[in-house]
Design a protein around this motif. Sequence first.
Motif, PDB file in Angstrom:
ATOM      1  N   LEU A 194     -15.666  86.262  23.499  1.00  0.00           N
ATOM      2  CA  LEU A 194     -15.016  85.697  24.509  1.00  0.00           C
ATOM      3  C   LEU A 194     -13.477  86.239  25.016  1.00  0.00           C
ATOM      4  O   LEU A 194     -12.956  86.341  24.023  1.00  0.00           O
ATOM      5  CB  LEU A 194     -14.659  84.059  24.130  1.00  0.00           C
ATOM      6  CG  LEU A 194     -14.372  83.063  25.031  1.00  0.00           C
ATOM      7  CD1 LEU A 194     -15.028  83.227  26.361  1.00  0.00           C
ATOM      8  CD2 LEU A 194     -13.987  81.842  24.536  1.00  0.00           C
ATOM      9  N   VAL A 195     -13.521  86.467  26.151  1.00  0.00           N
ATOM     10  CA  VAL A 195     -12.243  86.811  26.712  1.00  0.00           C
ATOM     11  C   VAL A 195     -12.138  86.338  28.041  1.00  0.00           C
ATOM     12  O   VAL A 195     -13.026  85.908  28.653  1.00  0.00           O
ATOM     13  CB  VAL A 195     -12.469  88.480  26.656  1.00  0.00           C
ATOM     14  CG1 VAL A 195     -13.544  88.697  28.074  1.00  0.00           C
ATOM     15  CG2 VAL A 195     -10.859  89.142  27.160  1.00  0.00           C
ATOM     16  N   GLN A 196     -10.729  86.319  28.334  1.00  0.00           N
ATOM     17  CA  GLN A 196     -10.323  85.700  29.574  1.00  0.00           C
ATOM     18  C   GLN A 196     -10.560  86.858  30.739  1.00  0.00           C
ATOM     19  O   GLN A 196     -10.461  88.069  30.457  1.00  0.00           O
ATOM     20  CB  GLN A 196      -9.004  85.341  29.685  1.00  0.00           C
ATOM     21  CG  GLN A 196      -8.708  84.071  28.848  1.00  0.00           C
ATOM     22  CD  GLN A 196      -7.154  83.617  29.087  1.00  0.00           C
ATOM     23  OE1 GLN A 196      -6.305  84.404  29.316  1.00  0.00           O
ATOM     24  NE2 GLN A 196      -6.941  82.095  29.022  1.00  0.00           N
ATOM     25  N   ALA A 197     -10.595  86.339  32.015  1.00  0.00           N
ATOM     26  CA  ALA A 197     -10.683  87.499  32.999  1.00  0.00           C
ATOM     27  C   ALA A 197      -9.808  88.046  33.335  1.00  0.00           C
ATOM     28  O   ALA A 197      -8.401  87.788  33.040  1.00  0.00           O
ATOM     29  CB  ALA A 197     -10.915  86.491  34.523  1.00  0.00           C
ATOM     30  N   GLY A 198      -9.936  89.663  33.436  1.00  0.00           N
ATOM     31  CA  GLY A 198      -8.748  90.406  33.623  1.00  0.00           C
ATOM     32  C   GLY A 198      -8.645  91.098  32.040  1.00  0.00           C
ATOM     33  O   GLY A 198      -7.886  92.309  31.790  1.00  0.00           O
ATOM     34  N   GLY A 199      -9.306  90.687  30.970  1.00  0.00           N
ATOM     35  CA  GLY A 199      -9.218  91.000  29.738  1.00  0.00           C
ATOM     36  C   GLY A 199      -9.898  92.341  29.267  1.00  0.00           C
ATOM     37  O   GLY A 199     -10.745  92.751  30.290  1.00  0.00           O
ATOM     38  N   SER A 200      -9.950  92.868  28.164  1.00  0.00           N
ATOM     39  CA  SER A 200     -10.860  93.764  27.783  1.00  0.00           C
ATOM     40  C   SER A 200     -11.742  93.585  26.502  1.00  0.00           C
ATOM     41  O   SER A 200     -11.159  92.757  25.612  1.00  0.00           O
ATOM     42  CB  SER A 200      -9.827  94.999  27.573  1.00  0.00           C
ATOM     43  OG  SER A 200      -9.172  95.321  28.711  1.00  0.00           O
ATOM     44  N   LEU A 201     -12.858  94.319  26.423  1.00  0.00           N
ATOM     45  CA  LEU A 201     -13.511  94.394  25.147  1.00  0.00           C
ATOM     46  C   LEU A 201     -14.030  95.529  24.880  1.00  0.00           C
ATOM     47  O   LEU A 201     -14.386  96.577  25.834  1.00  0.00           O
ATOM     48  CB  LEU A 201     -14.791  93.389  25.305  1.00  0.00           C
ATOM     49  CG  LEU A 201     -14.542  91.479  24.968  1.00  0.00           C
ATOM     50  CD1 LEU A 201     -15.704  90.824  25.158  1.00  0.00           C
ATOM     51  CD2 LEU A 201     -13.854  91.695  23.571  1.00  0.00           C
ATOM     52  N   ARG A 202     -14.431  96.040  23.567  1.00  0.00           N
ATOM     53  CA  ARG A 202     -15.089  97.303  23.493  1.00  0.00           C
ATOM     54  C   ARG A 202     -16.461  96.868  22.532  1.00  0.00           C
ATOM     55  O   ARG A 202     -16.296  96.306  21.643  1.00  0.00           O
ATOM     56  CB  ARG A 202     -14.327  98.125  22.577  1.00  0.00           C
ATOM     57  CG  ARG A 202     -14.952  99.656  22.543  1.00  0.00           C
ATOM     58  CD  ARG A 202     -14.051 100.444  21.488  1.00  0.00           C
ATOM     59  NE  ARG A 202     -14.301 100.071  20.344  1.00  0.00           N
ATOM     60  CZ  ARG A 202     -13.952 101.159  19.240  1.00  0.00           C
ATOM     61  NH1 ARG A 202     -13.444 102.334  19.394  1.00  0.00           N
ATOM     62  NH2 ARG A 202     -14.261 100.577  17.690  1.00  0.00           N
ATOM     63  N   LEU A 203     -17.701  97.219  23.221  1.00  0.00           N
ATOM     64  CA  LEU A 203     -18.739  97.059  22.319  1.00  0.00           C
ATOM     65  C   LEU A 203     -19.095  98.559  21.785  1.00  0.00           C
ATOM     66  O   LEU A 203     -18.821  99.507  22.366  1.00  0.00           O
ATOM     67  CB  LEU A 203     -19.868  96.905  23.465  1.00  0.00           C
ATOM     68  CG  LEU A 203     -19.759  95.612  24.258  1.00  0.00           C
ATOM     69  CD1 LEU A 203     -20.802  95.329  25.326  1.00  0.00           C
ATOM     70  CD2 LEU A 203     -19.370  94.432  23.545  1.00  0.00           C
ATOM     71  N   SER A 204     -19.860  98.332  20.593  1.00  0.00           N
ATOM     72  CA  SER A 204     -20.315  99.407  19.862  1.00  0.00           C
ATOM     73  C   SER A 204     -21.617  99.411  19.588  1.00  0.00           C
ATOM     74  O   SER A 204     -22.237  98.214  19.374  1.00  0.00           O
ATOM     75  CB  SER A 204     -19.486  99.587  18.278  1.00  0.00           C
ATOM     76  OG  SER A 204     -18.210  99.751  18.706  1.00  0.00           O
ATOM     77  N   CYS A 205     -22.643 100.452  19.380  1.00  0.00           N
ATOM     78  CA  CYS A 205     -23.868 100.655  19.031  1.00  0.00           C
ATOM     79  C   CYS A 205     -23.938 101.704  18.101  1.00  0.00           C
ATOM     80  O   CYS A 205     -23.725 102.964  18.556  1.00  0.00           O
ATOM     81  CB  CYS A 205     -24.610 100.723  20.128  1.00  0.00           C
ATOM     82  SG  CYS A 205     -26.370 100.817  20.007  1.00  0.00           S
ATOM     83  N   ALA A 206     -24.224 101.423  16.815  1.00  0.00           N
ATOM     84  CA  ALA A 206     -24.641 102.565  15.922  1.00  0.00           C
ATOM     85  C   ALA A 206     -26.127 102.736  15.765  1.00  0.00           C
ATOM     86  O   ALA A 206     -26.979 101.913  15.667  1.00  0.00           O
ATOM     87  CB  ALA A 206     -24.247 102.035  14.419  1.00  0.00           C
ATOM     88  N   ALA A 207     -26.470 104.247  15.958  1.00  0.00           N
ATOM     89  CA  ALA A 207     -27.836 104.462  15.877  1.00  0.00           C
ATOM     90  C   ALA A 207     -28.208 105.182  14.517  1.00  0.00           C
ATOM     91  O   ALA A 207     -27.480 105.756  14.020  1.00  0.00           O
ATOM     92  CB  ALA A 207     -28.253 105.304  17.326  1.00  0.00           C
ATOM     93  N   SER A 208     -29.617 104.994  14.363  1.00  0.00           N
ATOM     94  CA  SER A 208     -29.888 105.783  12.960  1.00  0.00           C
ATOM     95  C   SER A 208     -30.182 107.118  13.355  1.00  0.00           C
ATOM     96  O   SER A 208     -30.125 107.931  12.392  1.00  0.00           O
ATOM     97  CB  SER A 208     -31.433 105.115  12.396  1.00  0.00           C
ATOM     98  OG  SER A 208     -32.284 105.124  13.650  1.00  0.00           O
ATOM     99  N   ARG A 209     -30.172 107.574  14.507  1.00  0.00           N
ATOM    100  CA  ARG A 209     -30.166 108.975  14.962  1.00  0.00           C
ATOM    101  C   ARG A 209     -29.570 109.320  16.239  1.00  0.00           C
ATOM    102  O   ARG A 209     -29.414 108.394  16.896  1.00  0.00           O
ATOM    103  CB  ARG A 209     -31.775 109.677  14.785  1.00  0.00           C
ATOM    104  CG  ARG A 209     -32.681 109.258  15.631  1.00  0.00           C
ATOM    105  CD  ARG A 209     -33.956 109.807  15.091  1.00  0.00           C
ATOM    106  NE  ARG A 209     -35.096 109.437  15.729  1.00  0.00           N
ATOM    107  CZ  ARG A 209     -35.734 110.141  16.912  1.00  0.00           C
ATOM    108  NH1 ARG A 209     -35.142 111.139  17.333  1.00  0.00           N
ATOM    109  NH2 ARG A 209     -36.619 109.768  17.352  1.00  0.00           N
ATOM    110  N   ARG A 210     -29.378 110.452  16.549  1.00  0.00           N
ATOM    111  CA  ARG A 210     -28.842 110.832  17.714  1.00  0.00           C
ATOM    112  C   ARG A 210     -29.690 110.936  19.049  1.00  0.00           C
ATOM    113  O   ARG A 210     -30.801 111.525  19.007  1.00  0.00           O
ATOM    114  CB  ARG A 210     -28.024 112.288  17.576  1.00  0.00           C
ATOM    115  CG  ARG A 210     -27.229 112.552  18.837  1.00  0.00           C
ATOM    116  CD  ARG A 210     -26.242 113.850  18.382  1.00  0.00           C
ATOM    117  NE  ARG A 210     -26.056 114.692  19.723  1.00  0.00           N
ATOM    118  CZ  ARG A 210     -25.315 115.703  19.530  1.00  0.00           C
ATOM    119  NH1 ARG A 210     -25.283 116.399  18.428  1.00  0.00           N
ATOM    120  NH2 ARG A 210     -24.989 116.424  20.552  1.00  0.00           N
ATOM    121  N   THR A 211     -29.540 110.252  19.844  1.00  0.00           N
ATOM    122  CA  THR A 211     -30.469 110.024  21.125  1.00  0.00           C
ATOM    123  C   THR A 211     -29.487 109.806  22.261  1.00  0.00           C
ATOM    124  O   THR A 211     -28.467 109.451  22.336  1.00  0.00           O
ATOM    125  CB  THR A 211     -31.389 109.068  20.836  1.00  0.00           C
ATOM    126  OG1 THR A 211     -30.871 107.682  21.054  1.00  0.00           O
ATOM    127  CG2 THR A 211     -32.189 108.800  19.728  1.00  0.00           C
TER     128      THR A 211
END
Length: 121
Positions: A11-28
């Motif tokens: 949850l973040v306020q408008a104007g804010g920032s977030l970073r999502l991460s996605c770890a994969a089992s192999r490179r694609t």
Amino acid sequence: QVQLVESGGGLVQAGGSLRLSCAASRRTAMGWFRQAPGKEREFVATISRSGLTTQYADSVKGRFTISRDNAKNTVYLHMNNLKPEDTALYYCAAWVYSDYAARAASDVDYWGQGTQVTVSS
């Protein structure tokens, strides 16, 4: 087979920032889609297997940046200047039959479980 593990929503306020991460089992080739309640899943951003080619939806261009760390098989979505309309369940996506990603959800080979992003006004 590719396993995708997402993290970083919240949850973040408008104007804010977030970073999502996605770890994969192999490179694609990988990317992010999102789905708001009552709406179809939509393309957000993609990055090629090499990391040299990226694509963005017009609605996030200039605010979101997709990047990857190939040593960790991890893709990131840096989201700045978030708006309430960015509120959605964000899904990590992977394509295994091409080095490049597509914009259509129907072309995705593997999906993550989703991570919620909520932007308050």
